[in-house]
Design an enzyme around this catalytic site. Structure first.
Site, short mmCIF file in Angstrom:
data_model
loop_
_atom_site.label_atom_id
_atom_site.label_comp_id
_atom_site.label_asym_id
_atom_site.label_seq_id
_atom_site.Cartn_x
_atom_site.Cartn_y
_atom_site.Cartn_z
N HIS A 1 20.18 -38.17 -10.96
CA HIS A 1 20.30 -38.94 -9.90
C HIS A 1 21.51 -39.79 -9.88
CE1 HIS A 1 19.40 -41.91 -6.69
NE2 HIS A 1 18.15 -42.28 -6.94
N CYS B 1 20.41 -46.69 -4.21
CA CYS B 1 20.48 -45.24 -4.26
C CYS B 1 20.68 -44.69 -2.78
CB CYS B 1 19.02 -44.78 -4.67
SG CYS B 1 18.89 -45.48 -6.17
N HIS C 1 15.32 -36.75 -0.73
CA HIS C 1 15.66 -37.62 -1.86
C HIS C 1 15.34 -37.16 -3.18
CE1 HIS C 1 17.64 -41.20 -3.52
NE2 HIS C 1 16.45 -41.57 -3.96
#
Lengths: 400, 320
Positions: free
Chosen positions: A327, A161, A294
């Protein structure tokens, strides 16, 4: 670490569930209208539905070579690249006289998630090799470089990620060190049945629209898309008289070395990455106007980020944009770096979609309404599986 | 920027010691085309570096990576605890394939609601590099790079970039890929569908597996083995031997008069260039004699299916 000076960003492109170009996406972020839905490209066999943020339109790039059959990940990347090149005032033919590098982060886009093909093999069939060929042709950085005829370094970063942020950070170093004149950098990823099942089985997917940093948060929603920036040397930009939209001022990345799927409870690696990025930029935490966290909406991630933000940036506003995009995995770091640059330039951050009530255990609230920001620099931070932590310090564009 | 090679670790089907690699390379160079004795990869030596408890959930791909990384450190005379400001870069063509398919197996066998979360989590491509960071307590930058045939050049360039900007003082640069039967079936089917001249010379080559790690330092004084450097591709190399891997056809190889194909040593493998670089480091230290006489430099090339060619220059200390 050497302080190398700002690296110019002359083009930005973005595709995600919130919009298929940067302007539409930013407008959507302002309004906060979101509509995650059950996945549409595969049939979920789960008894419960977990919403996702899919790109609504059928994205196809004009840069696909005839006869090629490329993955959605590559189509997203090519599409965002077209927008970024257009904004930079660069035609593909302009690139051939320069040393052009391509550095793209991905996760799903480099995985052999050939579920239907493998199911057929398991059933004793001999399925067509089409999905295998698609995989072989669709390594994101290689596919972009092939489409452009780029002659410089080509790199596909697979740091889960944080991949998109890492790709931009490395690309900025290529510019700073004179390895390239121009780098096409960013991240891209597509929705996959395999990943969808994986995150559900890890029990970190939310059955409702995600609520980063909220006291009722229940996990993440998956998303997809791409974010691409054009980075240029000062000489190349000056030669073209190209406006500088933003800058990459510093990049820091550090490993937690703690756990393979959970962040360090005190955010050790994240703090190291922030410190390194600020040092590289020649700035301190007081110089940072806001932070794009994030902010996945999972219990662990948001807790650790809150600890670090409270310690290092107690008065600095922050935002999570995953409530609008989901995400997007390997694309997230790049898409969010672009949002950070755009919001810094615009002088404000929108409300964090999905947030309504502060978690008393976190004692940290993202922006819950439009928040004006002042200053010349902001941070976009990314955390990843494996304990990767990556931080980009970005700045406003400077006049020529 | 030339990177000093302090240490080198090998995990291969011809053995895990540099002399095993040298012996196999000499065999290929002297008797090109002759079959080479290979055996199953043995990662049993990992027990010298890590407890069985620490290794109990570690898959084969990551075991190969760990063993090569620890071996490179040992070869450099270093211990993990001594490493400060050290980065990790792991290059791969496919990532941990076995775990990827283990997760697919669990979906197919048990349904998505009972699929294995561990197989999914550990199949993420950066987990092997993260495992090295975790087991060695390294908190520097940790990158994984995934692309066919050019991952090793890309990884070397990333290492150079970090060392040049003093982000780190040392890099553990590795390359790993693993064999699966499905990979072999698919590779064979794809190769058979191509005309011989465009199959990259790999039509009959079985997919290989293995790992190579280099311990790299910015200080030229640390070069125990020589130097490696990622370079832009060039049209010709008349000054030194060429080790050519990847999708290069026999015709493309002929463009380089001193080209050697060491692929029988490692098989059809997207990170074959890492083995070429390891053999080249042996060559510049005259350890391939008499198969390859004194050569202070070797060019390692790897070409991907689109014709993009990566290049690494390996030199001895005297070639500064």
């Amino acid at each position: 670490m050497l302080h190398s000076g700002p690296v110019s960003v002359t083009g930005m492109g973005c595709v995600c569930a919130a919009g298929t170009n940067l302007q539409d996406t930013l407008r959507a972020l302002e309004t906060g209208q979101r509509n995650p839905l059950p996945p549409s490209r595969f049939k979920s066999e789960h008894s419960r539905i977990f919403p996702v943020f899919e790109v609504a339109e059928h994205i196809r790039s004009t840069h696909e070579k005839p006869g090629a059959d490329l993955s959605m990940t590559v189509h997203f990347a090519l599409y965002a690249m077209e927008e970024a090149l257009l904004q930079a005032g660069l035609a593909v033919s302009d690139l051939h006289s320069h040393r052009v590098g391509v550095c793209i982060g991905t996760s799903v886009g480099a995985s052999l998630n050939l579920l239907d093909f493998y199911r057929a093999i398991r059933a004793g069939q001999t399925p067509e090799l089409e999905p295998v060929h698609r995989y072989l042709d669709s390594n994101p950085a290689v596919a972009l470089a092939h489409a452009l005829g780029a002659s410089g370094p080509v790199q596909t970063v697979v740091n889960a990620c944080s991949s998109g942020a890492d790709a931009i950070g490395l690309a900025a170093s290529w510019i700073a060190q004179g390895i390239c004149d121009i780098v096409i950098a960013g991240g891209a990823d597509e929705m996959s049945e395999v990943t969808y099942n994986g995150f559900i089985r890890l029990m970190i997917a939310d059955q409702s629209p995600c609520r980063p940093f909220d006291t009722s948060r229940g996990g993440l929603n998956l998303g997809e898309g791409a974010g691409i920036v054009i980075l240029e040397t000062a000489a190349c930009r000056a030669q073209r008289n190209a406006p500088e939209l933003a800058t990459v001022l510093g990049f820091g990345t550090a490993a937690d070395a703690h756990h393979l799927t959970a962040p360090h409870p005190q955010g050790l690696g994240l703090k190291l990455a922030i410190s390194e990025a600020l040092n590289a930029a020649g700035l301190t935490s007081a110089d940072i106007s806001f932070i794009n966290a994030h902010g996945t909406g999972t219990a662990n991630n948001d807790t650790v980020e809150a600890i670090v933000l409270n310690e290092l940036f107690p008065q600095t506003p922050f935002i999570s944009t995953k409530g609008m995009t989901g995400h997007t995995l390997g694309a997230a770091g790049a898409i969010e770096a672009i949002f950070t640059m755009a919001h810094l330039t615009a002088g404000g951050i929108p409300a964090s979609a999905g947030f309504s009530e502060e978690d008393p255990l976190l004692n940290a609230s993202p922006a819950h309404a439009f928040t004006p920001v002042q200053g010349q620099a902001a941070i976009s931070q990314s955390l990843a599986f494996g304990g990767n932590n990556s931080v980009l310090v970005v700045g406003k564009g400077r006049a020529i | 920027m030339r990177m000093a090679v302090e240490g080198m670790g090998i995990v291969s089907t011809v053995g895990n010691a540099p002399q095993d690699l040298a012996r196999a390379a000499r065999h290929i160079l002297q008797e090109e085309g002759m079959p080479l004795a290979v055996s199953k990869i043995d990662t049993g030596d990992l027990a010298r570096y890590a407890s069985s408890r620490a290794l109990r959930r570690v898959d084969h791909f990551t075991r190969m990576a760990l063993l090569a990384a620890y071996s490179a450190l040992e070869d450099a005379g270093l211990e993990a605890a001594e490493l400060e400001h050290t980065g990790i870069i792991l290059a791969t063509g496919y990532g941990p394939v076995k775990l990827t398919f283990d997760f697919l197996d669990s979906i197919i066998d048990f349904g998505p609601e009972m699929a294995s979360p561990q197989a999914f989590a550990h199949s993420v491509h950066n987990i092997p590099a993260a495992t090295i960071a975790l087991m060695m307590s390294l908190r520097g930058p940790c990158f994984s790079i995934c692309q066919l045939d050019t991952a090793v050049t890309a990884a070397a360039l990333a290492a150079q970039t970090w060392l040049a900007e003093k982000r780190v003082t040392r890099v553990l640069l590795g390359a790993v890929d693993e064999y699966t039967a499905l990979l072999e079936t698919n590779t064979q089917r794809i190769a058979e569908s191509l005309p011989a001249e465009s199959s990259g010379g790999r039509r009959r080559l079985v997919p290989g597996e293995g790992a190579v790690f280099f311990c790299l330092h910015a200080d030229p004084g640390m070069a125990r083995h020589g130097f490696i450097e990622a370079m832009p591709p060039a049209e010709s190399f008349l000054d030194a031997p060429v080790f050519f891997s990847g999708s290069a056809s026999p015709e493309q190889r002929k463009a380089f008069p001193q080209a050697h194909d060491l692929s029988p040593l490692y098989g059809n493998m997207p990170i074959g260039m890492a083995f070429d670089a390891a053999v080249a480091l042996l060559a510049v230290r005259e350890q391939l004699s008499p198969a390859l006489e004194k050569c202070p430099a070797v060019h390692c090339l790897s070409r991907n299916r689109f014709g993009m060619t990566g290049r690494i220059l390996v030199t001895s200390g005297e070639c500064a």
